[in-house]
Design an enzyme around this catalytic site. Sequence first.
Site, PDB file in Angstrom:
ATOM      1  CE1 TYR A  59      60.547  72.794  60.166  1.00 15.44           C
ATOM      2  CE2 TYR A  59      59.081  72.306  62.007  1.00 15.44           C
ATOM      3  CZ  TYR A  59      60.130  73.036  61.458  1.00 15.44           C
ATOM      4  OH  TYR A  59      60.739  74.009  62.192  1.00 15.44           O
ATOM      5  CD  GLU A  61      64.569  71.343  58.535  1.00 13.71           C
ATOM      6  OE1 GLU A  61      65.259  70.313  58.467  1.00 13.71           O
ATOM      7  OE2 GLU A  61      64.524  72.078  59.529  1.00 13.71           O
ATOM      8  CG  ASP A 205      66.316  93.996  46.482  1.00 12.27           C
ATOM      9  OD1 ASP A 205      65.138  93.747  46.139  1.00 12.27           O
ATOM     10  OD2 ASP A 205      66.633  94.259  47.656  1.00 12.27           O
ATOM     11  CB  THR A 231      59.348  91.654  48.798  1.00 15.32           C
ATOM     12  OG1 THR A 231      59.075  92.781  47.960  1.00 15.32           O
ATOM     13  CG2 THR A 231      60.465  92.014  49.759  1.00 15.32           C
ATOM     14  CE  LYS A 234      59.011  96.304  49.770  1.00 18.99           C
ATOM     15  NZ  LYS A 234      59.879  95.185  50.101  1.00 18.99           N
ATOM     16  NE  ARG A 240      53.826  91.827  55.364  1.00 22.48           N
ATOM     17  CZ  ARG A 240      54.321  93.005  54.961  1.00 22.48           C
ATOM     18  NH1 ARG A 240      55.596  93.276  55.115  1.00 22.48           N
ATOM     19  NH2 ARG A 240      53.524  93.904  54.437  1.00 22.48           N
TER      20      ARG A 240
HETATM   21  N1  PLP Z   1      64.763  94.904  49.276  1.00 27.02           N
HETATM   22  C1  PLP Z   1      64.192  96.084  49.075  1.00 27.02           C
HETATM   23  C2  PLP Z   1      64.605  96.905  47.893  1.00 27.02           C
HETATM   24  C3  PLP Z   1      63.209  96.544  49.952  1.00 27.02           C
HETATM   25  O1  PLP Z   1      62.654  97.740  49.769  1.00 27.02           O
HETATM   26  C4  PLP Z   1      62.838  95.730  51.057  1.00 27.02           C
HETATM   27  C5  PLP Z   1      61.808  96.140  52.026  1.00 27.02           C
HETATM   28  O2  PLP Z   1      61.267  97.148  52.064  1.00 27.02           O
HETATM   29  C6  PLP Z   1      63.489  94.510  51.237  1.00 27.02           C
HETATM   30  C7  PLP Z   1      64.440  94.118  50.327  1.00 27.02           C
HETATM   31  C8  PLP Z   1      63.227  93.645  52.435  1.00 27.02           C
HETATM   32  O3  PLP Z   1      62.062  92.994  52.397  1.00 27.02           O
HETATM   33  P1  PLP Z   1      61.419  92.342  53.733  1.00 27.02           P
HETATM   34  O4  PLP Z   1      60.861  93.452  54.511  1.00 27.02           O
HETATM   35  O5  PLP Z   1      60.430  91.373  53.186  1.00 27.02           O
HETATM   36  O6  PLP Z   1      62.547  91.646  54.436  1.00 27.02           O
END
Ligand code: PLP
Length: 416
Positions: A59, A61, A205, A231, A234, A240
């Site tokens: 842990y 935090e 994002d 993320t 990918k 993950r």
């Molecule tokens: N942002 C985008 C552009 C995504 O394509 C995804 C998932 O496919 C996410 C965020 C979310 O990611 P997670 O599945 O790890 O929550």
Amino acid sequence: MYGKPLDAIGFVKEFDPIVAEMMDREFTRQKEGIELIASENFASPAVIAAMGSVLTNKYAEGLPGKRYYGGCQFVDELEALCIDRAKTLFGAECANVQPHSGAQANLAVELAFLQPGDTLMGMSLANGGHLTHGSPANLSGKYYNVVSYDVDHETGLLDYDQVRDIAKKNKPKLLIAGASAYPRAIDFQIFADIAHEVGAVFMVDMAHIAGLVAGGAHMSPVPYADIVTTTTHKTLRGPRGGLILCKEEFAKKINSAVFPGIQGGPLEHIIAAKAVCFREAMQEDFKTYTHNIVKNAKVMAEGLLEEGFDLVTGGTDNHLMLADLRPMGISGMELQTRLDANHITLNKNAIPGDPAKPSVTSGIRVGTAAVTTRGMGAEEMRRIAQCIGMTARDFEGTADEVKAIVADICKKFPLY
Ligand code: PLP
């Protein structure tokens, strides 16, 4: 890749053969199938080993040096290293490596900058945005006043003038660029200009393209955006998880939005795996890998066009493409199901302005990150495109042939 993963399944089997057997069937599916889901990849054995480690016991935090628990001296070093690597890899001023997922990263940013009822602007889910960019089904769509932009339904392309008009009219506090299903390069400079014109915080994002950004195969959003989320699993090919990069002035807000805002203890075993992934992504061969992903996507796109598919925007600049199946007279759901039976995995996907229900769709999304990790190249992309065409046109008549081609390719390009 980098050797074979440890025999985790064999180890689990000693105690729990039921779970081990389920894990084994999934591993076999991965080895014996062709993976075209644009958001998936195969992590290296080192990344997988870090995830399956004793670090899960701890842990921690808080942040390195400022924890709410004792015994954090070693995970402090590890998390600090991970933060440093993230900053170096992407040229960012600050990084928070704790988000458990991409969705968590996005919700943390929204919590940091928006009050309930404030205006959030992102790409609509139906046009390729993500749930967390303001979909009514997601917390982001329930707590905030959402205005969305679409792609042009004729061309499938982002219409930056439309984005600017909507932003000027609605004055969002937070403007989000980035998508789950957009096959073309995104110009972050134009988005940043729009955000500045209307006084919005600008978030990108880059979940889908993070690996391409790290490898120099897509423009980086980092110099243009106030905040970048991603993320790590990918195109970046890590565990993950999620990551937030930001400018120094926003670091405090972001850190406290992640913890205690939306999360409890960080997953230090995943943070270790993220650190390994960032090191891998700094290597010269990762650059080559990401350029090969894009090359493969272009060949796959040509192959699908030759097979008679219509591609949204006519092709791709990145790792994915969207095929409009209407000329083939088959739904996304039907083709996904047929391909699954032939050991080719992808997902049904709405196309811009899709008349079909989201559970059915008129399209499929095809990605080349995972097949490129297995070492496949142009010849395999052409063969896979042919298999998709055969499956769409005459499933029953060609299933044996398609399965044989898939088996042949998988044998030539073993996973691990
Ligand atoms: N942002 C985008 C552009 C995504 O394509 C995804 C998932 O496919 C996410 C965020 C979310 O990611 P997670 O599945 O790890 O929550």
